[in-house]
Enzyme design. Structure first.
Site, short mmCIF file in Angstrom:
data_model
loop_
_atom_site.label_atom_id
_atom_site.label_comp_id
_atom_site.label_asym_id
_atom_site.label_seq_id
_atom_site.Cartn_x
_atom_site.Cartn_y
_atom_site.Cartn_z
N GLN A 158 3.65 -10.43 13.02
CA GLN A 158 3.74 -9.19 13.80
C GLN A 158 2.37 -8.63 14.16
O GLN A 158 2.30 -7.57 14.78
CB GLN A 158 4.59 -8.15 13.08
N ASN A 177 0.86 -1.18 0.00
CA ASN A 177 0.00 0.00 0.00
C ASN A 177 0.91 1.24 0.00
O ASN A 177 0.84 2.10 0.87
CB ASN A 177 -0.97 0.00 1.19
N LEU A 178 1.75 1.27 -1.00
CA LEU A 178 2.88 2.20 -1.01
C LEU A 178 2.43 3.65 -1.13
O LEU A 178 1.42 3.95 -1.77
CB LEU A 178 3.82 1.85 -2.16
N GLY A 203 5.95 8.17 1.62
CA GLY A 203 6.92 7.82 2.67
C GLY A 203 7.81 6.67 2.22
O GLY A 203 9.04 6.72 2.36
N HIS A 204 7.18 5.63 1.68
CA HIS A 204 7.96 4.49 1.19
C HIS A 204 8.90 4.92 0.04
O HIS A 204 10.07 4.53 0.01
CB HIS A 204 7.01 3.41 0.66
N GLN A 236 10.49 0.59 16.05
CA GLN A 236 10.85 -0.49 15.11
C GLN A 236 12.28 -0.30 14.61
O GLN A 236 13.05 -1.26 14.53
CB GLN A 236 9.89 -0.48 13.94
N SER A 261 0.59 7.39 6.21
CA SER A 261 0.55 6.00 6.66
C SER A 261 -0.51 5.22 5.89
O SER A 261 -1.56 5.77 5.55
CB SER A 261 0.22 5.94 8.16
N ASP A 285 8.39 4.82 12.28
CA ASP A 285 8.24 3.71 13.23
C ASP A 285 9.53 3.66 14.05
O ASP A 285 10.39 2.80 13.85
CB ASP A 285 8.00 2.40 12.46
P1 AMP Z 1 5.12 -0.18 6.46
O1 AMP Z 1 4.79 -0.52 5.04
O2 AMP Z 1 4.12 0.69 7.12
O3 AMP Z 1 5.51 -1.40 7.25
O4 AMP Z 1 6.42 0.71 6.39
C1 AMP Z 1 7.55 0.30 5.68
C2 AMP Z 1 8.67 1.26 5.97
O5 AMP Z 1 8.29 2.57 5.57
C3 AMP Z 1 9.03 1.35 7.45
O6 AMP Z 1 10.44 1.44 7.59
C4 AMP Z 1 8.33 2.61 7.88
O7 AMP Z 1 8.96 3.22 8.99
C5 AMP Z 1 8.47 3.46 6.63
N1 AMP Z 1 7.44 4.52 6.60
C6 AMP Z 1 6.11 4.36 6.82
N2 AMP Z 1 5.48 5.56 6.75
C7 AMP Z 1 6.45 6.48 6.49
C8 AMP Z 1 6.45 7.90 6.32
N3 AMP Z 1 5.34 8.63 6.40
N4 AMP Z 1 7.63 8.52 6.06
C9 AMP Z 1 8.78 7.80 5.97
N5 AMP Z 1 8.85 6.46 6.12
C10 AMP Z 1 7.70 5.81 6.39
#
Ligand code: AMP
Length: 286
Positions: A64, A35-36, A39-40, A159, A191, A156
């Site tokens: 998790q 669900n990119l 941030g990703h 994490q 997010s 995170d």
């Molecule tokens: P997730 O897909 O939510 O597990 O996140 C994957 C990676 O993207 C993790 O390292 C998160 O910390 C990072 N991430 C999620 N949201 C953001 C954001 N808004 N800005 C920067 N990195 C993010």
């Protein structure tokens, strides 16, 4: 034409990474649950600055999620994710394994990691076993892909600290890198879970970041009564319609409780709070 590779198996990603390594190319891994969003992508772009090749993994890791959490509801949007990654052109390979690829003996019979100490505080106290599951899957992804570096978001923060500990304690031959939190214009951290918010909740959601900014400002003004600041932040969040799990001031380095004296950059204020059925987390370095 994009030359993005989309691979699903350990054998295929290892072959690809093996070719790059044979050409002396440096490889970074950006693990995600898909669900990119921006941030990703920002992490991929940052990873690109230190690596010749960027692998992004997409895997919603069952170990998790606790019972009753949103594992089944978690958005799985591979076609859109692929399009986004292709249009950005930063990622060389998307690694999209299935459960059997990541957990060849099944999740029930899987070797699991047990993380100590601070992994059981903050989000770990509210979501028992969560960071054991995160460590278990990150370790597997690192062993499968064998990158030179792994790029994680400060969004995170706990994490990130857990993975740093995992890598240091197990002597994993990989460098842990991190990138800043990308936000919407109103301050809400981007997010995948924001899509659960109703439009009314979405209007209130930036109050989480605003509350953390207030705590940060008070700390920068020299306040050291952390409990009082945390209590005031909880009250403010409740007034905005949140049900907070916690707001805590911690040492940025190791997430230990600070002892009253701090230099700039040494603290982090972290929060997790429910808005309706959505649990949001955020943090700010101080
Ligand atoms: P997730 O897909 O939510 O597990 O996140 C994957 C990676 O993207 C993790 O390292 C998160 O910390 C990072 N991430 C999620 N949201 C953001 C954001 N808004 N800005 C920067 N990195 C993010």
């Amino acid at each position: 034409m994009s030359d993005l590779s989309v691979v699903h198996t350990t054998a295929d990603i290892r072959e690809l990474v093996g070719e790059w390594r044979a050409a002396h190319e440096v490889v970074a891994l950006v693990p995600t649950m898909g669900n990119l969003h921006d941030g990703h992508l920002s992490l991929a772009q940052l990873a690109r600055k230190t690596a010749d090749r960027v692998v992004m993994s997409i895997y919603v890791n069952p170990t998790q999620f606790g019972p009753g959490e949103d594992f089944h509801a978690y958005p799985r949007t591979l076609a859109e994710d692929r399009e986004l990654v292709e249009s950005d052109a930063t990622v060389d390979a998307l690694f999209v394994p299935n459960d059997a690829e990541v957990y060849p003996f099944g999740t029930e019979q899987a070797v699991r990691l047990v993380m100590p100490g601070f992994a059981n505080e903050l989000c770990g106290a509210i979501r028992p076993g969560h960071f054991d599951g995160v460590s278990t899957v990150v370790c597997r992804l690192l062993n499968i892909v064998m990158p030179d570096s792994v790029m994680l978001g400060c969004k995170d923060y706990q994490q990130l600290k857990v993975v740093e500990r995992l890598v240091a304690d197990l002597h994993l031959p990989v460098e842990v890198l991190s990138g800043p939190t990308r936000r919407h214009a109103d301050g809400l951290a981007i997010s995948s879970r924001n899509r659960y918010l109703t439009s009314d909740e979405r209007r209130h959601a930036p109050a989480l970041h605003a509350t953390l900014k207030d705590v940060k400002a008070a700390l920068e003004a020299g306040q050291v009564d952390y409990q009082q600041l945390e209590g005031a932040a909880l009250t403010k969040l409740r007034a905005e319609g949140f049900k907070p799990d916690y707001v805590e001031v911690r040492q940025a380095r190791d997430l230990a409780r600070p002892n009253g004296q701090h230099a700039p950059g040494e603290l982090v204020v972290l929060a997790a709070a429910w808005l309706g059925k959505t649990r949001l987390i955020d943090n700010l370095r101080v």
